[in-house]
Design an enzyme around this catalytic site. Structure first.
Site, PDB file in Angstrom:
ATOM      1  N   LEU A   1       0.885  -1.167   0.000  1.00 44.89           N
ATOM      2  CA  LEU A   1       0.000   0.000   0.000  1.00 44.89           C
ATOM      3  C   LEU A   1       0.920   1.213   0.000  1.00 44.89           C
ATOM      4  O   LEU A   1       2.003   1.164   0.593  1.00 44.89           O
ATOM      5  CB  LEU A   1      -0.879   0.014   1.260  1.00 44.89           C
ATOM      6  N   ASP A   2       0.494   2.291  -0.652  1.00 41.13           N
ATOM      7  CA  ASP A   2       1.332   3.488  -0.663  1.00 41.13           C
ATOM      8  C   ASP A   2       1.523   3.994   0.766  1.00 41.13           C
ATOM      9  O   ASP A   2       0.717   3.712   1.655  1.00 41.13           O
ATOM     10  CB  ASP A   2       0.654   4.607  -1.482  1.00 41.13           C
ATOM     11  N   LYS A   3       2.558   4.801   0.925  1.00 43.87           N
ATOM     12  CA  LYS A   3       2.862   5.333   2.259  1.00 43.87           C
ATOM     13  C   LYS A   3       1.657   6.093   2.839  1.00 43.87           C
ATOM     14  O   LYS A   3       1.376   6.032   4.031  1.00 43.87           O
ATOM     15  CB  LYS A   3       4.078   6.260   2.138  1.00 43.87           C
TER      16      LYS A   3
END
Ligand code: URA
Length: 237
Positions: free
Chosen positions: A103-105
């Protein structure tokens, strides 16, 4: 297959044979609902659930966590700059753990962490097309036209269009609220799909993966073991 309880526990790295004996003596091991009495008893781990201090023990020391990933941490095992999801976990198997997918930051929500490479592989295999559902806040009015375009597949700058995605409008407004189901996991996929229809994702949270849904009781940063039922759901996909 039947196996002696003390051997099962030692194989699962709960402790050495003598430590395991001590745990049994102290009543810290449960077989289903009952406290185990003897290490010599034979169990079938496929049938009997074994618990150590209330935490389920899996064959070969496999562990499975569900985390509500918070913003600001990266879903990787190591990072030179930022905190990782692994660093949030306290577990004796921590060094073996890895997140299943990325998942993106700045994305929140459902993340599975495990040391079971085979399960991770089967969930991430591009051929399996496991459904992933996201909740998003999007800048701009999301329209029925967008719903059709998501359904047809979008050009996000890859060789092929994205696979059909289900876009559900929960609220259309200057900031719209939507749910999106995708079947692939391309880099920044949801953000790029909205960019392709000239909109910007300002908040993103994964709420399910296959048949497994994020436990709403978990606050960002919190995690817990998967239950046996949830693990079965993941395996079903
Ligand atoms: N799509 C994105 O854009 N970001 C994520 O983190 C997951 C899906």
């Amino acid at each position: 297959m039947l196996i002696r309880l003390d051997k099962f526990l030692a194989d699962a790295k709960v402790g050495s044979r003598s430590e395991v004996k001590e745990y049994i003596k102290k009543g810290r091991i449960q077989l289903n609902e009952e406290t185990a009495q003897r290490g010599e008893v034979k169990i079938d781990p496929e049938i009997t659930q074994v618990f150590f201090d209330g935490t389920q023990v899996y064959k070969k020391g496999f562990v499975y966590y569900m985390m509500n990933k918070p913003k600001g941490v990266v879903s990787a095992t190591t990072d030179n700059v930022s905190e990782t999801v692994i660093s949030l976990i306290e577990d004796k198997y921590r060094d073996e753990l890895f997140p299943v997918g990325r998942l993106d930051k700045d994305t929140e929500g459902l993340l599975i962490l495990t040391n079971d490479g085979a399960l991770a592989h089967s969930l991430l295999s591009p051929k399996k097309h496991v459904d992933k559902t996201y909740y998003a806040l999007v800048r701009g009015f999301v329209t029925e036209q967008d719903v059709s375009e998501f359904c047809e597949g979008l050009d996000i700058g890859e060789k092929k269009l994205t696979m059909p995605a289900d876009l559900r409008i929960l609220k259309s407004g200057e900031i719209s609220e939507v749910e999106v189901v995708i079947r692939e996991g391309k880099f920044h996929q949801i953000k790029r799909m909205f960019q392709a229809v000239s909109k910007e994702v300002i908040y993103l949270k994964r709420i399910s993966m296959g048949k497994l849904t994020l436990d709403e009781k978990l606050q960002p940063g919190e995690y817990r073991h998967l239950t046996k039922e949830e693990l079965a759901l993941l395996r079903e996909k």
